[in-house]
Motif scaffolding. Structure first.
Motif, short mmCIF file in Angstrom:
data_model
loop_
_atom_site.label_atom_id
_atom_site.label_comp_id
_atom_site.label_asym_id
_atom_site.label_seq_id
_atom_site.Cartn_x
_atom_site.Cartn_y
_atom_site.Cartn_z
N ARG A 91 47.68 89.80 52.46
CA ARG A 91 48.01 89.52 51.05
C ARG A 91 46.99 88.65 50.32
NH1 ARG A 91 51.50 92.97 48.65
NH2 ARG A 91 53.02 93.62 50.18
N PRO A 92 46.36 87.66 50.97
CA PRO A 92 45.38 86.84 50.24
C PRO A 92 44.20 87.63 49.67
CG PRO A 92 46.04 85.69 52.23
CD PRO A 92 46.64 87.08 52.29
N LEU A 93 43.97 88.83 50.18
CA LEU A 93 42.91 89.68 49.61
C LEU A 93 43.21 90.02 48.15
CD1 LEU A 93 42.24 92.09 52.60
CD2 LEU A 93 40.65 90.42 51.64
N GLY A 94 44.49 90.04 47.80
CA GLY A 94 44.88 90.31 46.43
C GLY A 94 44.40 89.24 45.46
N ALA A 95 44.04 88.06 45.96
CA ALA A 95 43.53 86.99 45.10
C ALA A 95 42.14 87.31 44.57
CB ALA A 95 43.52 85.67 45.87
N VAL A 96 41.44 88.23 45.20
CA VAL A 96 40.10 88.62 44.76
C VAL A 96 40.17 89.60 43.59
CG1 VAL A 96 37.97 89.78 45.51
CG2 VAL A 96 39.18 88.25 47.09
N THR A 97 41.22 90.39 43.55
CA THR A 97 41.36 91.47 42.58
C THR A 97 41.19 91.02 41.12
OG1 THR A 97 42.85 92.53 44.16
CG2 THR A 97 42.78 93.45 41.94
N PRO A 98 41.79 89.91 40.70
CA PRO A 98 41.62 89.50 39.30
C PRO A 98 40.17 89.20 38.91
CG PRO A 98 43.48 88.35 40.27
CD PRO A 98 42.77 89.07 41.38
N PHE A 99 39.36 88.77 39.87
CA PHE A 99 37.94 88.53 39.56
C PHE A 99 37.24 89.85 39.23
CE2 PHE A 99 39.07 84.79 42.12
CZ PHE A 99 38.70 83.80 41.22
N GLY A 100 37.64 90.90 39.92
CA GLY A 100 37.12 92.22 39.59
C GLY A 100 37.58 92.66 38.21
N GLY A 101 38.84 92.40 37.90
CA GLY A 101 39.36 92.72 36.57
C GLY A 101 38.62 91.96 35.48
N LEU A 102 38.30 90.70 35.76
CA LEU A 102 37.53 89.90 34.80
C LEU A 102 36.14 90.50 34.60
CD1 LEU A 102 37.26 87.40 33.01
CD2 LEU A 102 36.55 86.13 35.05
N CYS A 103 35.53 90.96 35.67
CA CYS A 103 34.22 91.63 35.55
C CYS A 103 34.32 92.87 34.67
CB CYS A 103 33.67 91.99 36.93
SG CYS A 103 33.09 90.59 37.89
N PHE A 104 35.38 93.65 34.85
CA PHE A 104 35.58 94.83 34.00
C PHE A 104 35.71 94.43 32.53
CE2 PHE A 104 37.83 97.16 37.73
CZ PHE A 104 36.63 97.70 38.16
N LEU A 105 36.50 93.41 32.26
CA LEU A 105 36.68 92.95 30.88
C LEU A 105 35.36 92.47 30.28
CD1 LEU A 105 40.06 91.03 31.25
CD2 LEU A 105 39.68 93.14 29.97
N LEU A 106 34.61 91.70 31.05
CA LEU A 106 33.32 91.21 30.56
C LEU A 106 32.34 92.36 30.34
CD1 LEU A 106 32.95 87.99 32.76
CD2 LEU A 106 33.39 88.10 30.29
N ALA A 107 32.40 93.36 31.22
CA ALA A 107 31.52 94.53 31.06
C ALA A 107 31.80 95.24 29.75
CB ALA A 107 31.70 95.49 32.24
N TRP A 108 33.07 95.50 29.47
CA TRP A 108 33.42 96.21 28.24
C TRP A 108 33.15 95.35 27.01
CZ3 TRP A 108 33.16 101.07 28.44
CH2 TRP A 108 33.54 101.77 29.59
N ALA A 109 33.34 94.04 27.12
CA ALA A 109 33.00 93.15 26.00
C ALA A 109 31.50 93.18 25.74
CB ALA A 109 33.46 91.72 26.31
N THR A 110 30.71 93.31 26.78
CA THR A 110 29.26 93.40 26.63
C THR A 110 28.86 94.72 25.96
OG1 THR A 110 28.99 92.00 28.59
CG2 THR A 110 27.06 93.23 27.87
N VAL A 111 29.57 95.78 26.28
CA VAL A 111 29.33 97.06 25.60
C VAL A 111 29.67 96.93 24.11
CG1 VAL A 111 29.98 99.50 25.47
CG2 VAL A 111 29.69 98.42 27.70
N VAL A 112 30.77 96.25 23.81
CA VAL A 112 31.13 96.01 22.41
C VAL A 112 30.01 95.25 21.71
CG1 VAL A 112 32.71 94.73 20.88
CG2 VAL A 112 33.63 96.12 22.75
N MET A 113 29.48 94.22 22.38
CA MET A 113 28.40 93.43 21.80
C MET A 113 27.16 94.30 21.54
SD MET A 113 26.67 89.89 23.23
CE MET A 113 28.17 89.56 24.13
N ALA A 114 26.85 95.19 22.46
CA ALA A 114 25.70 96.10 22.28
C ALA A 114 25.93 96.99 21.07
CB ALA A 114 25.47 96.94 23.53
#
Length: 120
Positions: A91-114
């Motif tokens: 179960r502690p592996l699930g603690a990593v998942t939100p960091f991946g979600g944050l990367c996705f959000l930052l990626a799409w925000a960067t596309v918006v910025m472009a």
């Protein structure tokens, strides 16, 4: 990034098939759903990587490269942690998942910025 996008699509299709056929009898329905969520996000962001490759000639390569790296990190952290969680039940592996979600959000925000910079 074309290679990364295509490779992630290949992996997502294989992981989807493996989950549907190879893991169906092994994992609980809950863990199978976790596996499938990893597949879904890997496939959608693998397509996102391919989309960014297509957009590079028209937009800031610097920003889109940054977005692509963030998407790739998101795939590894988000989908990777979900695959590992489903297979191991740790179960502690699930603690990593939100960091991946944050990367996705930052990626799409960067596309918006472009896109925002391109319009001006």
């Amino acid at each position: 990034m074309l290679l990364a996008g295509a490779a992630n699509m290949f992996i997502a299709v294989g992981a989807g098939a493996f989950g549907a056929h190879g893991l169906k009898a092994v994992l609980t329905p809950g863990m199978l759903a976790i596996w499938q969520t990893g597949v879904t996000y890997e496939a959608s962001h693998g397509l996102g990587l391919l989309l960014l490759c297509a957009l590079w000639p028209r937009f800031s390569v610097t920003l889109l490269s940054r977005a692509a790296l963030l998407m790739l990190a998101g795939i590894v952290l988000f989908s990777g942690s979900l695959y590992a969680l489903a297979l191991t039940g740790i179960r502690p592996l699930g603690a990593v998942t939100p960091f991946g979600g944050l990367c996705f959000l930052l990626a799409w925000a960067t596309v918006v910025m472009a896109g925002w910079r391109r319009r001006g």
